[in-house]
Scaffold this active site. Structure first.
Site, short mmCIF file in Angstrom:
data_model
loop_
_atom_site.label_atom_id
_atom_site.label_comp_id
_atom_site.label_asym_id
_atom_site.label_seq_id
_atom_site.Cartn_x
_atom_site.Cartn_y
_atom_site.Cartn_z
N GLU A 44 0.86 -1.19 0.00
CA GLU A 44 0.00 0.00 0.00
C GLU A 44 0.89 1.23 0.00
OE1 GLU A 44 -3.60 2.16 2.52
OE2 GLU A 44 -2.25 0.77 3.54
N GLU A 69 4.74 4.74 4.11
CA GLU A 69 4.26 6.05 4.55
C GLU A 69 5.45 6.92 4.88
OE1 GLU A 69 2.68 9.27 5.23
OE2 GLU A 69 1.18 7.71 4.83
N ASP A 118 -2.93 11.81 -3.01
CA ASP A 118 -3.01 13.25 -3.25
C ASP A 118 -3.34 13.47 -4.73
OD1 ASP A 118 -2.54 16.01 -3.61
OD2 ASP A 118 -1.04 16.02 -2.03
N LYS A 122 -3.38 20.69 -9.92
CA LYS A 122 -2.82 21.65 -10.87
C LYS A 122 -2.04 20.92 -11.97
CE LYS A 122 -2.59 25.42 -7.54
NZ LYS A 122 -1.73 26.41 -6.82
N ASP A 154 -11.88 9.59 -3.63
CA ASP A 154 -13.13 10.35 -3.64
C ASP A 154 -13.05 11.46 -4.69
OD1 ASP A 154 -11.15 11.76 -2.05
OD2 ASP A 154 -12.76 13.16 -1.57
N THR A 191 -10.54 2.81 4.49
CA THR A 191 -9.48 3.61 5.07
C THR A 191 -10.12 4.67 5.97
OG1 THR A 191 -9.42 5.41 3.44
CG2 THR A 191 -8.28 3.36 2.87
N GLU A 192 -9.29 5.40 6.70
CA GLU A 192 -9.81 6.49 7.54
C GLU A 192 -10.53 7.52 6.69
OE1 GLU A 192 -6.18 4.87 9.74
OE2 GLU A 192 -6.63 5.42 7.67
N GLU A 194 -11.81 7.14 3.71
CA GLU A 194 -13.00 6.56 3.09
C GLU A 194 -14.20 6.63 4.02
OE1 GLU A 194 -14.32 2.32 1.00
OE2 GLU A 194 -12.24 2.67 1.61
#
Length: 212
Positions: A44, A69, A118, A122, A154, A191-192, A194
């Site tokens: 992930e 991460e 992310d 732009k 999302d 996920t958090e 989500e």
């Protein structure tokens, strides 16, 4: 939102070196040895606080999970979740995955998860999107033949951009969902982000892509 610094983060990760790998680059091509089995490896990218990877580890004990991460103050939350869940099939990497080919050997990974990455909206930041062509080249290199990518977001614009990017790379779109939670998929682990976005009524987009 500015993240609060956690001065104890380094000590906490050192205390849990069985979860957070201190020198992951030395494990390239040797992850099966690290896990002491030959189970499939799923990674992930952008693990956040670890809700997804911990949930997946519980549901799939015969799969090895590696979460990446880069933010130290965030990954410690994932370490805590993995530790409390007592799952032996999870490792975490506190790294900025500029080039995954430095962490994984060719065809070493079976599946990649891109969860709420992310969107970098732009145009001048296009190369930073995790579905930009240079990232796809990395994924294809480390994935086994017929390996898969599962992407959730999302952000409609990022989702549409990614579908085009995958198609231009010649990859097969096996699933495209414009509202994941309408499917009531029992295999889905939220996920958090989500959970938060879903509660706010935002649709969750998901696609599953297979590389050649």
């Amino acid at each position: 939102m500015r993240l609060r610094n956690k001065p104890w983060a380094d000590d906490y990760m050192n205390e849990n070196s069985h979860i957070v790998i201190a020198d992951p680059f030395s494990k390239k091509g040797k992850w099966a040895t690290e896990f002491e089995n030959d189970h499939p490896i799923h990674i992930e990218i952008g693990t956040g606080k670890g809700q997804f990877i911990t949930g997946m580890s519980k549901k799939n004990p015969n799969t090895n999970f590696i979460g990446i991460e880069r933010v130290k103050s965030v990954i410690v939350g994932a370490v805590k979740k993995v530790k409390e869940a007592e799952v032996a099939n999870t490792r975490l990497l506190n790294e900025d995955a500029d080039d995954l080919r430095e962490l994984f050997e060719e065809s070493e990974v079976e599946q990649i998860y891109l969860n709420f990455s992310d969107p970098w909206p732009k145009a001048r930041h296009e190369k930073r999107r995790l579905t930009f062509k240079t990232f796809l080249e990395q994924y294809q290199s480390i994935l086994k033949p017929d390996g898969t990518i599962v992407m959730k977001t999302d952000n409609r614009q990022l989702f549409e951009y990614s579908l085009v990017s995958f198609s231009q790379a010649g990859w097969t779109l096996e699933e495209v969902s414009l509202n994941l939670h309408d499917l009531e998929d029992p295999t889905n682990v939220m996920t958090e982000y989500e959970g938060k976005f879903s509660e706010q009524g935002h649709p969750i987009y998901r696609c599953v892509v297979r590389v050649p």
